[in-house]
Design a protein around this motif. Structure first.
Motif, short mmCIF file in Angstrom:
data_model
loop_
_atom_site.label_atom_id
_atom_site.label_comp_id
_atom_site.label_asym_id
_atom_site.label_seq_id
_atom_site.Cartn_x
_atom_site.Cartn_y
_atom_site.Cartn_z
N SER A 119 1.02 -1.26 0.08
CA SER A 119 -0.02 0.00 -0.19
C SER A 119 0.79 1.24 -0.08
O SER A 119 1.81 1.32 0.97
CB SER A 119 -0.99 0.01 1.11
N ALA A 120 0.70 1.89 -1.01
CA ALA A 120 1.30 3.41 -0.96
C ALA A 120 1.38 4.00 0.43
O ALA A 120 0.35 4.46 0.90
CB ALA A 120 0.86 4.33 -2.21
N GLY A 121 2.46 4.39 0.93
CA GLY A 121 2.54 5.07 2.00
C GLY A 121 2.36 4.32 3.21
O GLY A 121 2.40 4.89 4.33
N GLY A 122 2.20 3.22 3.10
CA GLY A 122 2.06 2.00 4.25
C GLY A 122 0.53 2.44 4.82
O GLY A 122 0.56 1.94 6.11
N LEU A 123 -0.66 2.94 4.18
CA LEU A 123 -1.74 3.11 4.69
C LEU A 123 -2.68 2.03 4.89
O LEU A 123 -2.52 0.93 3.96
CB LEU A 123 -2.58 4.25 3.80
N GLY A 124 -3.49 1.78 5.33
CA GLY A 124 -4.45 0.88 5.49
C GLY A 124 -4.71 -0.11 6.76
O GLY A 124 -3.80 0.09 7.75
N GLY A 125 -5.57 -0.91 6.93
CA GLY A 125 -5.99 -1.88 7.84
C GLY A 125 -7.17 -2.46 7.61
O GLY A 125 -7.64 -2.49 6.58
N CYS A 126 -7.90 -2.89 8.62
CA CYS A 126 -9.01 -3.47 8.45
C CYS A 126 -10.25 -2.97 9.31
O CYS A 126 -9.95 -3.08 10.52
CB CYS A 126 -8.96 -5.34 8.54
N PRO A 127 -11.28 -2.57 8.72
CA PRO A 127 -12.24 -1.97 9.72
C PRO A 127 -12.95 -2.88 10.62
O PRO A 127 -13.68 -2.32 11.79
CB PRO A 127 -13.26 -1.43 8.57
N TYR A 128 -12.65 -4.31 10.51
CA TYR A 128 -13.34 -5.25 11.24
C TYR A 128 -12.50 -5.80 12.17
O TYR A 128 -12.92 -6.71 13.00
CB TYR A 128 -14.13 -6.35 10.48
N ALA A 129 -10.98 -5.42 12.19
CA ALA A 129 -10.07 -6.11 13.22
C ALA A 129 -9.29 -4.77 13.67
O ALA A 129 -8.26 -4.37 13.06
CB ALA A 129 -9.26 -6.84 12.57
N LYS A 130 -9.41 -4.41 14.99
CA LYS A 130 -8.91 -3.15 15.40
C LYS A 130 -7.44 -3.21 15.48
O LYS A 130 -6.82 -2.34 15.52
CB LYS A 130 -9.62 -2.55 16.63
N SER A 131 -6.95 -4.39 15.69
CA SER A 131 -5.37 -4.71 15.78
C SER A 131 -4.64 -4.66 14.35
O SER A 131 -3.39 -4.80 14.36
CB SER A 131 -4.84 -6.01 16.53
N ALA A 132 -5.44 -4.63 13.51
CA ALA A 132 -5.01 -4.60 11.90
C ALA A 132 -4.37 -3.35 11.72
O ALA A 132 -5.23 -2.46 11.09
CB ALA A 132 -5.81 -5.25 10.70
N THR A 133 -3.14 -3.10 11.71
CA THR A 133 -2.77 -1.56 11.36
C THR A 133 -2.19 -1.64 10.03
O THR A 133 -2.36 -2.53 9.18
CB THR A 133 -1.51 -1.23 12.47
N GLY A 134 -1.13 -0.70 9.47
CA GLY A 134 -0.88 -0.52 8.22
C GLY A 134 -0.33 -1.72 7.34
O GLY A 134 0.38 -2.37 7.95
N ASN A 135 -0.77 -1.80 6.20
CA ASN A 135 -0.05 -2.60 5.07
C ASN A 135 1.55 -2.32 4.96
O ASN A 135 2.07 -1.31 5.36
CB ASN A 135 -0.59 -2.47 3.96
N LEU A 136 2.05 -3.24 4.52
CA LEU A 136 3.66 -3.06 4.09
C LEU A 136 3.48 -1.77 3.04
O LEU A 136 2.92 -1.76 2.03
CB LEU A 136 4.13 -4.24 3.38
N ALA A 137 4.49 -0.94 3.43
CA ALA A 137 4.50 0.18 2.56
C ALA A 137 5.12 0.00 1.15
O ALA A 137 6.22 -0.57 1.19
CB ALA A 137 5.07 1.44 3.30
N THR A 138 4.56 0.47 0.11
CA THR A 138 5.01 0.00 -1.38
C THR A 138 6.39 0.73 -1.46
O THR A 138 7.42 0.11 -2.03
CB THR A 138 4.10 0.80 -2.38
N GLU A 139 6.78 1.75 -0.66
CA GLU A 139 8.13 2.60 -0.81
C GLU A 139 8.97 1.60 -0.38
O GLU A 139 10.02 1.44 -0.53
CB GLU A 139 7.98 3.89 -0.63
N ASP A 140 8.66 1.07 0.97
CA ASP A 140 9.79 0.22 1.64
C ASP A 140 9.93 -1.04 1.10
O ASP A 140 11.31 -1.63 1.03
CB ASP A 140 8.97 -0.03 3.19
N LEU A 141 8.85 -1.68 0.56
CA LEU A 141 9.07 -2.65 -0.31
C LEU A 141 10.02 -2.66 -1.77
O LEU A 141 10.87 -3.20 -2.14
CB LEU A 141 7.90 -3.38 -0.90
N VAL A 142 9.86 -1.39 -2.54
CA VAL A 142 10.56 -0.82 -3.54
C VAL A 142 12.00 -0.87 -2.99
O VAL A 142 13.04 -1.23 -3.90
CB VAL A 142 9.89 0.10 -4.09
N TRP A 143 12.35 -0.01 -2.11
CA TRP A 143 13.55 0.00 -1.43
C TRP A 143 14.21 -1.46 -1.25
O TRP A 143 15.39 -1.55 -1.64
CB TRP A 143 13.68 0.83 -0.33
#
Length: 311
Positions: free
Chosen positions: A246-270
């Motif tokens: 996910s670009a910028g590491g945004l994201g989560g799951c609205p039905y699981a409060k402990s689900a924080t950000g996705n792997l950031a696309t930029e971090d993966l690309v680096w």
């Protein structure tokens, strides 16, 4: 230094595909509604940065995810802007009603969202673990009959906030059943970010032993405990060549409060760049896009690479 030194490791794939989920999974948890035009600009910028696949939105009921209530408007705008290319953008559909909306707009790629656990199936799908397959079957069948490709997300594959550790055999069983319905690819989700490298290896090996090759698997890591890149390396060594991010590491799951950000696309690309693995993404354009989006959201990007290169 704006690029890592390239030092390859033996035994890794030469190229990977990054499946960008920021416009859907990244924005779905945002409380403030993002204007449709901003979403369209985000998708366009991500494509222009070289990302080969950008999941655009989801045809869920607005009551479930208000942020995505503009799905039809957004897809129409993207088709107007991108032409036929806009119809190739994947969209998530929860059921046949969502599929109907996607087909009306000429979408050629859909995704469904299953669960590896009983509790999450109840909370997210209003179904049982076994009942989800009967729910998805007509959606997948009708999509395939219409010539539409189907991807299946499998959530809670490494751990569940209500049930704890999830048995590997259970994840493989759920994944195989979704694949056998007609999905072309499974996205194996560490929804709450509790997976570790050995767990990743064991799960991929179990899928392969069950007859599902790595070419049909993608990995969807969350960085809740800082393990996403370590898990990516384990997956690469196991033969995985598609990774959700996910670009910028945004994201989560609205039905699981402990689900924080996705792997950031930029971090993966680096990370991939440093390993000498081809990915086709312009890091500068991607960082600029995430910095631009952070401005619209009114807070800094969670991505370490975005902060380092745009600070």
């Amino acid at each position: 230094m704006d690029r890592p030194a390239v030092v390859p490791l033996a035994g890794l794939p030469e190229r990977v595909t990054i499946y960008e989920v920021g416009a859907r999974d990244g924005l779905q948890n945002e409380s403030a509604l993002v204007p449709t035009e901003v979403k369209a600009e985000l998708v366009t910028r991500l494509l222009d940065a070289g990302l080969p696949i950008v999941e655009a939105t989801s045809f869920v009921h607005p009551r479930w995810v208000p942020q995505l209530a503009d799905a039809a408007e957004l897809m129409s705008l993207l088709v107007d802007r991108l032409g036929d290319r806009g119809r190739d953008l994947p969209v998530l559909v929860p059921n046949e009603r969502g599929l109907d909306r996607a087909l009306e707009l000429g979408c050629r790629h859909i995704a469904i969202f299953g669960s590896a656990t009983e509790t999450f199936a109840a909370k997210n799908l209003n179904s049982t673990l076994d009942g989800q397959f009967a729910m998805f079957e007509p959606t997948v069948r009708r999509a395939r009959e219409a010539g539409v490709d189907v991807r299946a997300y499998v959530s809670m594959c490494f751990g569940d906030p209500w049930e704890g550790a999830v048995p590997v055999a259970q994840v493989v069983d759920v994944g195989k059943r979704l694949f056998d319905l007609g999905a072309s690819q499974l996205s194996i989700g560490d929804t709450i970010g509790v997976g570790t490298a050995g767990h990743v290896t064991a799960l991929v090996d179990a899928f392969v032993e069950a007859g599902l090759g790595t070419e049909h698997l993608a990995m969807h890591f969350h960085d809740t405990y800082g393990q996403a890149l370590a898990n990516t390396l384990a997956a690469l060594r196991a033969g995985i060549t598609t990774f959700d991010a996910s670009a910028g590491g945004l994201g989560g799951c609205p039905y699981a409060k402990s689900a924080t950000g996705n792997l950031a696309t930029e971090d993966l690309v680096w990370f991939l760049t440093g390993l000498g693995i081809e990915h086709g993404v312009d890091l500068d354009a991607l960082v600029a896009t995430s910095a631009w989006l952070a401005g619209h959201l009114g807070r800094p990007s969670p991505s370490a690479v975005v902060r380092a290169l745009s600070g």
